[in-house]
Design an enzyme around this catalytic site. Structure first.
Site, PDB file in Angstrom:
ATOM      1  N   ARG A  71     -40.186 -23.248 -33.828  1.00 22.64           N
ATOM      2  CA  ARG A  71     -38.849 -23.624 -34.318  1.00 22.64           C
ATOM      3  C   ARG A  71     -37.893 -22.464 -34.075  1.00 22.64           C
ATOM      4  O   ARG A  71     -38.069 -21.383 -34.652  1.00 22.64           O
ATOM      5  CB  ARG A  71     -38.920 -23.952 -35.809  1.00 22.64           C
ATOM      6  N   HIS A 116     -42.701 -20.993 -38.481  1.00 22.70           N
ATOM      7  CA  HIS A 116     -42.592 -21.772 -37.243  1.00 22.70           C
ATOM      8  C   HIS A 116     -41.928 -20.963 -36.131  1.00 22.70           C
ATOM      9  O   HIS A 116     -42.256 -21.137 -34.953  1.00 22.70           O
ATOM     10  CB  HIS A 116     -41.773 -23.038 -37.488  1.00 22.70           C
ATOM     11  N   ASP A 123     -46.523 -28.533 -37.920  1.00 22.78           N
ATOM     12  CA  ASP A 123     -46.484 -29.642 -38.860  1.00 22.78           C
ATOM     13  C   ASP A 123     -47.173 -30.808 -38.176  1.00 22.78           C
ATOM     14  O   ASP A 123     -46.806 -31.163 -37.040  1.00 22.78           O
ATOM     15  CB  ASP A 123     -45.045 -30.037 -39.191  1.00 22.78           C
ATOM     16  N   GLU A 181     -46.825 -28.165 -48.793  1.00 30.16           N
ATOM     17  CA  GLU A 181     -46.636 -29.178 -47.745  1.00 30.16           C
ATOM     18  C   GLU A 181     -47.987 -29.499 -47.116  1.00 30.16           C
ATOM     19  O   GLU A 181     -48.554 -28.662 -46.406  1.00 30.16           O
ATOM     20  CB  GLU A 181     -45.661 -28.670 -46.676  1.00 30.16           C
ATOM     21  N   HIS A 184     -48.422 -28.744 -43.155  1.00 25.67           N
ATOM     22  CA  HIS A 184     -47.986 -27.461 -42.603  1.00 25.67           C
ATOM     23  C   HIS A 184     -49.153 -26.471 -42.543  1.00 25.67           C
ATOM     24  O   HIS A 184     -49.741 -26.149 -43.579  1.00 25.67           O
ATOM     25  CB  HIS A 184     -46.866 -26.925 -43.507  1.00 25.67           C
TER      26      HIS A 184
END
Length: 205
Positions: A71, A116, A123, A181, A184
């Protein structure tokens, strides 16, 4: 693309992906800065571990579907700007029904610096190889709520079992989970533990 980074689908044959932040189907309600293509990028080390995870999942009748990998930092900054904007209600019922968007950082769902961006976090979820249907997990990607935490109450036994399958697969292949999460996971021994990259996710390398 940065040296050491690759398209995951080119290095992990058979893996599925739907890069949510390159689409309108995410908590911001629009494509996110830095995602120029619906592709998932990661380090070569990440891909090697995902290949092991894909093989492990296959023995249980599952495949892997990725929602995000690398990311760009500019995407993280886009999230932070969005979190400070007035509420419009478009994505709240699906993604953050029980908190205000301004609380996402405080509650650990949005980070100012994301793992990320180091290139070795993913994810992901499971799907059934025989039908192609996603495994029931008791909530979708980026549902920012206590029900998304590992060990959460309020999900069915089947959903809890699917979460345990995913966790066992990933941890056995060198990943650690993020407790808030269920989707994740970060690679242990990641190659760039202190570097937050900002190159965009491109159409081609």
């Amino acid at each position: 693309m940065k040296d050491g980074f690759v398209f995951v689908d080119e290095f992990v044959p058979g893996i599925r992906w739907d890069a949510k932040y390159a689409t309108w189907d995410n908590f911001t309600g629009r494509p996110v800065d830095g995602y120029l293509a619906n592709r998932v990028v990661g380090t070569r080390a990440l891909c090697a571990a995902l290949e092991r995870a894909r093989e492990k999942a296959e023995t249980l009748g599952f495949g892997l579907l990725l929602w995000d990998g690398y990311r760009p930092q500019r995407a993280v900054e886009c999230f932070l700007r969005w979190s400070r904007k007035p509420e419009d209600g478009r994505t709240k019922p699906r993604h953050y029904p029980n908190i205000e968007r301004a609380a996402m950082v405080e509650k650990g769902y949005v980070a100012t610096k994301s793992g990320h961006s180091r290139g070795s976090t993913v994810d992901l979820t499971l799907y059934h190889l025989d039908t192609g249907e996603l495994a029931a997990m008791g909530g979708g990607h980026d549902l920012m709520d206590a029900v998304s935490h590992h060990g959460a109450a309020g999900i069915t036994p089947a959903e809890a079992e699917n979460r345990r399958h995913l966790c066992a697969i990933m941890e056995s292949c060198g990943f650690r989970r993020y407790d808030r999460e269920w989707w994740h996971y970060t690679l242990n021994g990641e190659p760039y533990p202190d570097t937050y990259f900002d190159f965009p996710v491109p159409w081609r390398s």
